[in-house]
Design a protein around this motif. Structure first.
Motif, PDB file in Angstrom:
ATOM      1  N   GLN A 158      10.605  -2.084 -20.661  1.00 59.82           N
ATOM      2  CA  GLN A 158       9.251  -1.676 -20.271  1.00 59.82           C
ATOM      3  C   GLN A 158       9.136  -0.157 -20.193  1.00 59.82           C
ATOM      4  O   GLN A 158       8.140   0.417 -20.631  1.00 59.82           O
ATOM      5  N   VAL A 180       6.599   0.212 -22.962  1.00 60.88           N
ATOM      6  CA  VAL A 180       5.285  -0.025 -22.358  1.00 60.88           C
ATOM      7  C   VAL A 180       4.800   1.190 -21.565  1.00 60.88           C
ATOM      8  O   VAL A 180       3.636   1.568 -21.647  1.00 60.88           O
ATOM      9  N   GLN A 181       5.712   1.808 -20.824  1.00 62.27           N
ATOM     10  CA  GLN A 181       5.322   2.897 -19.927  1.00 62.27           C
ATOM     11  C   GLN A 181       4.633   4.060 -20.650  1.00 62.27           C
ATOM     12  O   GLN A 181       3.628   4.578 -20.149  1.00 62.27           O
ATOM     13  N   LEU A 195       1.114   3.121 -21.197  1.00 61.31           N
ATOM     14  CA  LEU A 195       0.396   3.118 -19.924  1.00 61.31           C
ATOM     15  C   LEU A 195       0.055   4.548 -19.481  1.00 61.31           C
ATOM     16  O   LEU A 195      -1.073   4.832 -19.063  1.00 61.31           O
ATOM     17  N   GLU A 231      -3.580   6.329 -18.959  1.00 60.77           N
ATOM     18  CA  GLU A 231      -3.991   6.952 -17.697  1.00 60.77           C
ATOM     19  C   GLU A 231      -4.610   8.333 -17.908  1.00 60.77           C
ATOM     20  O   GLU A 231      -5.404   8.796 -17.083  1.00 60.77           O
ATOM     21  N   GLU A 264      -8.004   7.250 -18.356  1.00 62.70           N
ATOM     22  CA  GLU A 264      -8.524   6.685 -17.107  1.00 62.70           C
ATOM     23  C   GLU A 264      -8.891   7.814 -16.136  1.00 62.70           C
ATOM     24  O   GLU A 264      -9.915   7.758 -15.453  1.00 62.70           O
ATOM     25  N   ARG A 318       8.703   6.879  -9.144  1.00 60.83           N
ATOM     26  CA  ARG A 318       7.781   5.917  -9.749  1.00 60.83           C
ATOM     27  C   ARG A 318       8.522   4.907 -10.632  1.00 60.83           C
ATOM     28  O   ARG A 318       8.342   3.697 -10.505  1.00 60.83           O
ATOM     29  N   ASP A 319       9.371   5.404 -11.530  1.00 62.11           N
ATOM     30  CA  ASP A 319      10.065   4.508 -12.447  1.00 62.11           C
ATOM     31  C   ASP A 319      11.199   3.757 -11.754  1.00 62.11           C
ATOM     32  O   ASP A 319      11.528   2.633 -12.126  1.00 62.11           O
ATOM     33  N   SER A 328       9.605   0.894 -10.255  1.00 65.42           N
ATOM     34  CA  SER A 328       9.297  -0.088 -11.305  1.00 65.42           C
ATOM     35  C   SER A 328      10.524  -0.941 -11.626  1.00 65.42           C
ATOM     36  O   SER A 328      10.416  -2.155 -11.826  1.00 65.42           O
ATOM     37  N   PRO A 379      -3.269  -8.740 -21.118  1.00 67.30           N
ATOM     38  CA  PRO A 379      -2.612  -7.719 -20.297  1.00 67.30           C
ATOM     39  C   PRO A 379      -3.485  -6.469 -20.248  1.00 67.30           C
ATOM     40  O   PRO A 379      -3.897  -5.967 -21.287  1.00 67.30           O
ATOM     41  N   GLU A 380      -3.772  -6.003 -19.033  1.00 68.27           N
ATOM     42  CA  GLU A 380      -4.758  -4.935 -18.849  1.00 68.27           C
ATOM     43  C   GLU A 380      -4.106  -3.562 -18.838  1.00 68.27           C
ATOM     44  O   GLU A 380      -3.227  -3.290 -18.038  1.00 68.27           O
ATOM     45  N   PRO A 421      -4.367   0.335 -17.863  1.00 69.79           N
ATOM     46  CA  PRO A 421      -5.126   0.977 -16.786  1.00 69.79           C
ATOM     47  C   PRO A 421      -6.465   1.496 -17.308  1.00 69.79           C
ATOM     48  O   PRO A 421      -6.554   2.009 -18.412  1.00 69.79           O
ATOM     49  N   VAL A 462     -10.878  -8.705  -8.679  1.00 73.87           N
ATOM     50  CA  VAL A 462      -9.438  -8.995  -8.786  1.00 73.87           C
ATOM     51  C   VAL A 462      -9.085 -10.356  -8.178  1.00 73.87           C
ATOM     52  O   VAL A 462      -8.233 -11.081  -8.712  1.00 73.87           O
ATOM     53  N   PHE A 501      -0.924  -1.787 -25.953  1.00 71.57           N
ATOM     54  CA  PHE A 501      -0.410  -2.138 -24.635  1.00 71.57           C
ATOM     55  C   PHE A 501      -0.245  -3.647 -24.499  1.00 71.57           C
ATOM     56  O   PHE A 501       0.789  -4.138 -24.040  1.00 71.57           O
ATOM     57  N   ALA A 525       3.227  -5.514 -24.020  1.00 70.09           N
ATOM     58  CA  ALA A 525       3.451  -6.297 -22.800  1.00 70.09           C
ATOM     59  C   ALA A 525       3.896  -7.716 -23.170  1.00 70.09           C
ATOM     60  O   ALA A 525       4.824  -8.269 -22.565  1.00 70.09           O
TER      61      ALA A 525
END
Lengths: 56, 228
Positions: free
Chosen positions: B24, B28-29, B32, B36, B39, B65-66, B69, B124-125, B127, B134, B197, B201
């Motif tokens: 990930q 993936v990161q 993401l 952002e 976003e 942060r990671d 995760s 899969p959403e 951000p 939710v 993404f 995912a």
């Protein structure tokens, strides 16, 4: 344990243990993936997105 | 019995979770983090008339942060492993052979249940996407996962057409009913990023579950003394 047929009581003890283990697993998934408390949400944010959980 | 389930599940979950977390972080990161930027408004790709680079500088590895995760991914897959090994133990009492090899199939089934079935309508959403409330999405997510789990159990262990027909119905029902959708689209993230993404995912999810199934089958067959 072998592959021979299990007795009723053995099967029942496996069922009990399996249900208990699965419930703990479910609790972990709810806590890490779904509870919306801010601290948990922020800490797990990236993983929730990457794992496909509904997030915020 | 419980200790054996716990041991197998924690070994399998921690190992699969660690490898998944690395996948990930690598695949993936970055997607993401790229999303952002949109976003948060650092990048805007609509209505500016200017061209925005598809390769902006992204933040690198963030230890806190990671690191979180990685810990949470290991926790999530340990949670899934507890349910998976529990299901394997039950299936074994009904004559199923559990091994690393058959574990692969369990893993693919797990991916279908918790990633693909809900993701088919609730993708899969990334951000920043517009989404419905939710809580409504979580209720739909759990209902869909439970329906898919029952459906795949019926396909695997059910006997006869009635069981299989019920399985098909359970797989289709959540999507015919429909997932909670947003009222308006407001996502600022380019569709290219959103699509990548979702694909990443799903891909990492499949790898994670195949690995989890394999390891869970392996450790469980060792616990119960069956050869692989």
């Amino acid at each position: 344990m072998t592959t021979t047929t299990l007795s009723q009581s053995e099967a029942r003890s496996i069922l009990g243990a399996a249900v208990f283990a699965a419930l703990i697993g479910l609790g972990i998934i709810v806590l890490t993936g779904h509870v919306q408390a801010d601290t948990l949400h922020d800490a797990a944010h990236d993983v929730r997105h990457a794992t496909g959980f509904p997030c915020h | 019995m419980f200790t054996r389930i716990l041991t197998s599940a924690l070994f399998a979950g921690a190992a699969a979770g660690l490898i998944t977390a690395l996948l990930q972080l690598w695949f993936v990161q970055p997607v993401l983090l790229h999303a952002e930027l949109y976003e948060g408004g650092d990048l805007v790709h609509f209505g500016t008339g200017s061209t925005v680079t598809a390769h902006p500088d992204l933040p690198g590895f963030d230890a806190v942060r990671d690191g979180l995760s990685i810990v949470f991914t290991m926790l999530i897959y340990s949670g899934y492993a507890l349910m998976l090994v529990a299901a394997m133990a039950l299936a074994q009492t009904r004559g199923a052979v559990i091994s690393a090899r058959t574990g692969l199939i369990w893993g693919v089934a797990g991916f279908v249940i918790v990633h693909f079935a809900p993701g088919f309508s609730l993708a899969p959403e990334v951000p920043g996407v517009a989404a419905a409330d939710v809580t409504a999405r979580q209720v739909w997510w759990f209902a869909t996962v439970i329906a898919a789990a029952v459906a795949l159990w019926l396909i695997a262990f059910g006997k006869g057409w009635i069981a299989w027909a019920a399985a098909v119905g359970l797989l289709l029902a959540p999507h015919v009913w429909g997932a909670p959708e947003p009222d308006v689209f407001a996502g600022p993230v380019p569709t290219e990023i959103g699509a990548l993404f979702a694909a990443r995912a799903f891909g990492v999810g499949l790898a994670a579950w195949v690995l989890l199934g394999l390891l869970a089958g392996h450790f469980w067959s060792r616990e119960t003394g069956e050869s692989v």
